[in-house]
Write an enzyme that holds these catalytic residues in place. Structure first.
Site, PDB file in Angstrom:
ATOM      1  N   TRP A  20      -0.195 -17.329   5.696  1.00 50.41           N
ATOM      2  CA  TRP A  20      -0.835 -17.673   4.422  1.00 50.41           C
ATOM      3  C   TRP A  20      -1.396 -19.090   4.477  1.00 50.41           C
ATOM      4  O   TRP A  20      -2.492 -19.352   3.990  1.00 50.41           O
ATOM      5  CB  TRP A  20       0.163 -17.537   3.274  1.00 50.41           C
ATOM      6  CG  TRP A  20      -0.489 -17.515   1.916  1.00 50.41           C
ATOM      7  CD1 TRP A  20      -0.875 -16.421   1.213  1.00 50.41           C
ATOM      8  CD2 TRP A  20      -0.847 -18.650   1.116  1.00 50.41           C
ATOM      9  NE1 TRP A  20      -1.445 -16.792   0.009  1.00 50.41           N
ATOM     10  CE2 TRP A  20      -1.449 -18.154  -0.074  1.00 50.41           C
ATOM     11  CE3 TRP A  20      -0.720 -20.026   1.275  1.00 50.41           C
ATOM     12  CZ2 TRP A  20      -1.913 -18.991  -1.091  1.00 50.41           C
ATOM     13  CZ3 TRP A  20      -1.190 -20.867   0.270  1.00 50.41           C
ATOM     14  CH2 TRP A  20      -1.779 -20.355  -0.910  1.00 50.41           C
ATOM     15  N   ARG A  60      -6.772  -0.424   3.709  1.00 51.72           N
ATOM     16  CA  ARG A  60      -7.297   0.346   2.580  1.00 51.72           C
ATOM     17  C   ARG A  60      -8.211  -0.539   1.729  1.00 51.72           C
ATOM     18  O   ARG A  60      -8.116  -1.752   1.745  1.00 51.72           O
ATOM     19  CB  ARG A  60      -6.157   0.852   1.701  1.00 51.72           C
ATOM     20  CG  ARG A  60      -5.287   1.915   2.339  1.00 51.72           C
ATOM     21  CD  ARG A  60      -4.141   2.290   1.417  1.00 51.72           C
ATOM     22  NE  ARG A  60      -3.262   1.159   1.165  1.00 51.72           N
ATOM     23  CZ  ARG A  60      -2.355   1.114   0.191  1.00 51.72           C
ATOM     24  NH1 ARG A  60      -2.236   2.126  -0.645  1.00 51.72           N
ATOM     25  NH2 ARG A  60      -1.587   0.063   0.037  1.00 51.72           N
ATOM     26  N   PHE A  74       3.215  -0.230  -0.165  1.00 47.38           N
ATOM     27  CA  PHE A  74       4.555  -0.427  -0.716  1.00 47.38           C
ATOM     28  C   PHE A  74       5.611  -0.477   0.396  1.00 47.38           C
ATOM     29  O   PHE A  74       5.317  -0.853   1.525  1.00 47.38           O
ATOM     30  CB  PHE A  74       4.875   0.625  -1.774  1.00 47.38           C
ATOM     31  CG  PHE A  74       4.037   0.496  -3.020  1.00 47.38           C
ATOM     32  CD1 PHE A  74       3.923  -0.711  -3.678  1.00 47.38           C
ATOM     33  CD2 PHE A  74       3.356   1.581  -3.541  1.00 47.38           C
ATOM     34  CE1 PHE A  74       3.142  -0.846  -4.823  1.00 47.38           C
ATOM     35  CE2 PHE A  74       2.580   1.465  -4.679  1.00 47.38           C
ATOM     36  CZ  PHE A  74       2.478   0.239  -5.325  1.00 47.38           C
ATOM     37  N   LYS A  83       2.493  -8.182   2.511  1.00 49.64           N
ATOM     38  CA  LYS A  83       2.269  -7.224   3.614  1.00 49.64           C
ATOM     39  C   LYS A  83       0.827  -7.254   4.113  1.00 49.64           C
ATOM     40  O   LYS A  83       0.589  -7.297   5.318  1.00 49.64           O
ATOM     41  CB  LYS A  83       2.675  -5.827   3.151  1.00 49.64           C
ATOM     42  CG  LYS A  83       2.408  -4.715   4.139  1.00 49.64           C
ATOM     43  CD  LYS A  83       3.241  -3.492   3.835  1.00 49.64           C
ATOM     44  CE  LYS A  83       3.182  -3.074   2.400  1.00 49.64           C
ATOM     45  NZ  LYS A  83       1.814  -2.678   1.958  1.00 49.64           N
ATOM     46  N   PHE A  95       8.743 -19.304   2.981  1.00 48.75           N
ATOM     47  CA  PHE A  95       8.366 -20.153   1.859  1.00 48.75           C
ATOM     48  C   PHE A  95       9.004 -21.531   2.055  1.00 48.75           C
ATOM     49  O   PHE A  95      10.054 -21.661   2.721  1.00 48.75           O
ATOM     50  CB  PHE A  95       8.856 -19.550   0.540  1.00 48.75           C
ATOM     51  CG  PHE A  95       7.997 -18.427   0.025  1.00 48.75           C
ATOM     52  CD1 PHE A  95       7.214 -18.585  -1.101  1.00 48.75           C
ATOM     53  CD2 PHE A  95       7.964 -17.201   0.682  1.00 48.75           C
ATOM     54  CE1 PHE A  95       6.422 -17.552  -1.584  1.00 48.75           C
ATOM     55  CE2 PHE A  95       7.174 -16.164   0.222  1.00 48.75           C
ATOM     56  CZ  PHE A  95       6.403 -16.344  -0.928  1.00 48.75           C
ATOM     57  N   THR A 153      -1.383  -9.648   3.721  1.00 46.55           N
ATOM     58  CA  THR A 153      -1.608 -10.964   4.323  1.00 46.55           C
ATOM     59  C   THR A 153      -1.047 -11.022   5.732  1.00 46.55           C
ATOM     60  O   THR A 153      -1.699 -11.531   6.660  1.00 46.55           O
ATOM     61  CB  THR A 153      -0.960 -12.052   3.439  1.00 46.55           C
ATOM     62  OG1 THR A 153      -1.510 -11.970   2.119  1.00 46.55           O
ATOM     63  CG2 THR A 153      -1.202 -13.439   4.000  1.00 46.55           C
ATOM     64  N   LYS A 193      -1.737  -6.571 -10.291  1.00 48.09           N
ATOM     65  CA  LYS A 193      -1.701  -7.086  -8.925  1.00 48.09           C
ATOM     66  C   LYS A 193      -2.794  -8.099  -8.622  1.00 48.09           C
ATOM     67  O   LYS A 193      -2.614  -9.017  -7.823  1.00 48.09           O
ATOM     68  CB  LYS A 193      -1.820  -5.893  -7.957  1.00 48.09           C
ATOM     69  CG  LYS A 193      -1.542  -6.231  -6.501  1.00 48.09           C
ATOM     70  CD  LYS A 193      -1.578  -4.950  -5.673  1.00 48.09           C
ATOM     71  CE  LYS A 193      -1.300  -5.229  -4.207  1.00 48.09           C
ATOM     72  NZ  LYS A 193      -1.386  -3.997  -3.396  1.00 48.09           N
ATOM     73  N   ALA A 253       0.311   4.610  -2.584  1.00 51.36           N
ATOM     74  CA  ALA A 253       1.464   5.055  -1.791  1.00 51.36           C
ATOM     75  C   ALA A 253       2.605   5.565  -2.651  1.00 51.36           C
ATOM     76  O   ALA A 253       3.454   6.309  -2.161  1.00 51.36           O
ATOM     77  CB  ALA A 253       1.968   3.910  -0.910  1.00 51.36           C
TER      78      ALA A 253
END
Length: 554
Positions: free
Chosen positions: A408, A92, A299, A69, A380, A71, A103, A271
């Protein structure tokens, strides 16, 4: 393949004053924190109207397969810049808890990152430390008041204010302090929250000015006296000193993406516990400085987006122009029951079973909140054309287009298709509305979220929660938005229920007031306000080489 930190380190960053000039700001409008970071001076925004269009990026229910998200948010902003739009991305700040826990870093990934990545992921400009200091100053003044004679007649058994630290540390969830004799304070049960779950963090992110910040801090309920009446930070005369500690932290931080797009990175409430959005101050600044503002909520859309729309937009009177729902084929197959080790192979049946998760999030954005939306699929190499085609087919049935994102690997170039669709959506008429009327009773608001957003059948309350709701409404705290503290891994309060479960009930075990933030918090299931580290923390891989370069941070 290069790591995120290698990509970030090799990038040619522009001096932050050059980024400021892109926004029409001069040298006197920023306060420098080195060559590549700055805070916006209050003068930077004087006399500027809000003109930007606000785009919310949210996502499906997260899985270990990943969604990307942040990215996507950064890549979309770079994509908008590449097609000639004046854009600001508003994010954030990462918490040290997840950075050193599961993470890792949270500044984007691949060729869609905000930089300087290491600074942003670690101490940055010290905002989180200021929040922790203000929180713990209030805790110290509260306990000192009790120790020094307790003129406010505070009931030590009804102290509700906790200390905080920006680290996952389960050992601190429940403690006893004030031990060691009369000179060591009054013994009582206590505990710590992680800083990003602190009400001070929520207040920092919802305050519109220093004056508003101080007023909100003064309203914080820290305890109850023996008559059952709330005792506030204002009663303890703590609000002024707390504001002094937060004075600089209130100013939004200016950085840049790898492609030189201006980025405001400020604030960081979780969140799944708090309201999961960057600061109102940064969002309002971005809306004055850019024609398009891309922001994200933490999230899945059932948590971050719901709170962004029902809490932040209500408080700040924001009106989003469009929403982006991020998904991956891999994550949707996981929602369909496919194990992580099998995600690389085509499985249309698993994808079909997992798609209802995405479709419910889309329906909520469109039908509950009335916003135009687009689905961004992070593609992907293992995704097949048949799988992508199935996602497109199901989304179009709901009147929503799908854009493939390759930010990405390609940065802004991989987000141009998404950027063009977002521009188209922002020109459409939308009918933005809230999920519930904040003036309704607390239980009605919780029921509206559970049934309309989560897809549940109803709500079960523990006796403790029932008593707390009755008390809060008696004390006049009932007519505020509700901040749901819930697992991020399911629409329900059971993290094992993947996909789009139905017919479930959500158990509310505790309800408390965050009077300074301006909302009621409903804690569901087994949600914790102080996470723990995993068996193998990410911290074990982080180090510094002989040249002073940080390694292992993604």
């Amino acid at each position: 393949m290069k790591t995120d930190i290698e990509i970030a380190r090799e990038a040619k960053k522009q001096p932050i004053l050059a980024i400021a000039r892109k926004l029409g700001l001069g040298e006197d409008d920023v306060e420098l924190y080195g060559k590549y970071k700055a805070k916006l001076a209050p003068s930077a925004l004087e006399g500027r109207p809000e003109k930007g269009k606000l785009i919310l990026v949210t996502a499906i229910t997260p899985t270990p397969a990943g969604e990307g998200k942040t990215t996507t948010t950064i890549g979309l902003a770079d994509g908008l810049s590449r097609i000639g739009k004046k854009v600001v991305v508003a994010l954030r700040e990462p918490s040290l808890g997840p950075v050193f826990g599961v993470k890792g870093g949270a500044a984007g990934g691949g060729y869609a990152q905000v930089v300087p990545m290491e600074d942003i992921n670690l101490h940055f400009t010290g905002d989180f430390h200021a929040v922790g200091a203000a929180n713990n100053l209030l805790a110290a003044m509260l306990d000192n008041h009790i120790f020094q004679g307790n003129a406010l007649d505070i009931d030590p058994a009804r102290v509700v204010w906790k200390r905080c630290v920006d680290m996952n540390d389960r050992q601190l969830r429940s403690i006893e302090d004030g031990l060691g004799g009369p000179k060591s304070g009054v013994p009582r049960k206590d505990g710590f929250d992680i800083t990003v779950a602190s009400e001070v963090m929520a207040i920092l992110c919802l305050a519109t000015s220093l004056t508003d910040l101080r007023a909100r801090l003064a309203r914080v309920v820290v305890a109850y006296n023996r008559k059952g009446e709330p005792v506030t930070a204002g009663d303890l005369k703590a609000a002024g000193a707390m504001t002094a500690l937060l004075k600089d932290a209130m100013k939004p931080n200016l950085v840049q993406t790898l492609e030189g797009t201006p980025a405001l990175v400020h604030g960081g409430p979780f969140a799944n516990i708090a309201h999961g959005c960057n600061s109102v101050a940064a969002t309002e600044a971005a809306l004055k400085l850019g024609d398009y503002v891309v922001t994200e909520a933490g999230f899945g859309a059932d948590l971050g987006a719901e709170k962004f729309l029902d809490i932040k937009c209500r408080v700040a009177r924001l009106r989003p122009s469009a929403a982006v729902v991020v998904a991956t084929v891999r994550a949707l197959k996981m929602h369909g029951g496919l194990p992580k080790e099998s995600l690389a192979r085509e499985d249309l049946s698993a994808l079909e079973r997992g798609l209802p998760n995405l479709l419910r999030h889309i329906s909520n954005i469109k039908n509950v909140f009335g916003l135009p939306a687009v689905v961004a699929v992070n593609r992907f190499p293992t995704d097949t054309d048949a799988e992508i085609g199935l996602v497109i087919e199901r989304c179009r049935a709901l009147g929503v287009n799908v854009c493939l994102s390759t930010v990405w690997t390609e940065g802004g170039k991989g987000g141009e298709e998404l950027a063009k669709e977002v521009v188209r959506l922002t020109a459409e008429e939308n009918h933005f509305r809230f999920c519930y009327d904040a003036a309704r009773p607390i239980k009605e608001k919780i029921a509206a979220i559970v049934t309309n957003i989560y897809g549940g059948r109803g709500v079960v309350y523990t006796p403790e929660a029932e008593a707390q709701i009755a008390d809060l409404e008696r004390l006049g705290f009932g007519k505020t938005p509700v901040c749901m503290a819930k697992t991020q891994y399911s629409f329900s309060d059971d993290p094992a229920k993947l996909g789009a479960p139905a017919g479930f009930e959500v158990t509310v075990r505790q309800v408390k007031i965050s009077a300074g933030a301006g909302f009621v918090v409903a804690l569901t299931g087994n949600i914790l306000t102080m996470p723990g580290l995993p068996k193998v923390p990410a911290a074990e891989q982080i180090d510094v080489d002989a040249a002073g370069n940080i390694v292992g941070l993604f």
